[in-house]
Design an enzyme around this catalytic site. Structure first.
Site, short mmCIF file in Angstrom:
data_model
loop_
_atom_site.label_atom_id
_atom_site.label_comp_id
_atom_site.label_asym_id
_atom_site.label_seq_id
_atom_site.Cartn_x
_atom_site.Cartn_y
_atom_site.Cartn_z
CE LYS A 24 8.87 44.92 6.09
NZ LYS A 24 9.70 46.12 5.99
CB THR A 25 14.30 41.20 7.59
OG1 THR A 25 13.63 41.75 6.32
CG2 THR A 25 15.08 39.96 7.06
CB VAL A 26 16.04 41.97 12.46
CG1 VAL A 26 16.09 41.59 14.12
CG2 VAL A 26 17.21 42.20 11.97
CD GLU A 68 10.71 40.16 5.95
OE1 GLU A 68 11.23 41.34 5.83
OE2 GLU A 68 11.34 39.15 6.17
N GLY A 69 6.14 40.87 4.74
CA GLY A 69 5.83 41.75 3.71
C GLY A 69 6.87 42.48 3.23
CB ALA A 70 7.70 44.27 0.38
CE LYS A 104 10.36 40.47 1.21
NZ LYS A 104 10.42 41.53 2.19
#
Length: 214
Positions: free
Chosen positions: A18-20, A102-104, A35
């Site tokens: 997700k982060t990339v 962006e989620g977790a 975030k």
């Protein structure tokens, strides 16, 4: 306040990219980034990573609403910190720029005793970019994620396959969901400026298609 235009990047689970993916979208679209919940790793947060990987093209980086100390599910990390995460505490940042949220973890990661990430997505009202990574069980996790989003009436703006191509996995997901992947994010040999810029050149048109579809 006018609703910002943007997408919520979520995944079929944790550690799927997700982060990339968020960093690549921020870099390509010159977007803002937010975030909402950072759980653990406060000296090396996802916001810090995206800021580094997105480079000078990025827009504004908005502060997290919750910064929790332990690298655990947000509900558990919040409890350890003596706080309770509440959905009404979340509002989209005030921006005129395109926004990447962006989620977790995955959709059903708990925020508290009642609410999960999918409830946060529904509250914020942004369409979803769903990141799927190939591993044994990823077909099931991808199909369940798509079904959960559709059951809530949450729009899926794009599906992204992360990792080396796996045609049989990708084709059955496409057939059973009717979703065509926005792009394939291949394995990156290094998470550096050069590699990200190559990806930007490769997926730029797909990202323009994403923008045009919103």
């Amino acid at each position: 306040m006018k609703q910002p235009k943007g997408v919520f990047v979520t995944g079929i689970g944790t550690e799927v990219g997700k982060t990339v993916t968020a960093a690549l979208l921020v870099r390509t679209l010159k977007a803002d980034y937010w975030k909402p919940v950072q759980s653990g790793d406060l000296n090396h947060t996802d916001t810090m990573k995206v800021r580094k990987w997105a480079g000078e093209a990025a827009g504004t980086f908005h502060p997290e609403r919750y910064r929790l100390n332990l690298p655990m599910s947000p509900h558990a990390s919040a409890a350890d910190d003596g706080v309770t995460i509440q959905l009404q505490d979340f509002e989209l940042p005030d921006t005129r720029n395109f926004l990447i949220v962006e989620g977790a973890g995955g959709l059903h990661v708990p925020l508290n005793d009642q609410d999960c990430i999918i409830d946060l997505i529904q509250r914020l009202g942004l369409p979803v970019v769903l990141v799927s990574r190939h591993y044994l069980g990823s077909i099931n996790h991808t199909l369940l994620s798509v079904e959960a989003l559709r059951h809530r009436g949450i729009s899926i703006a794009g599906l992204i396959f992360n990792g080396d191509p796996h045609p049989s996995t990708e084709s059955i997901i496409e057939k059973m969901t009717g979703l065509q992947p926005l792009f394939q994010l291949g394995e990156m040999q290094a998470l550096n400026d050069e590699c990200f810029e190559r990806q930007v050149q490769r997926v730029g048109q797909a990202c323009k298609t994403l923008l045009d579809g919103l």
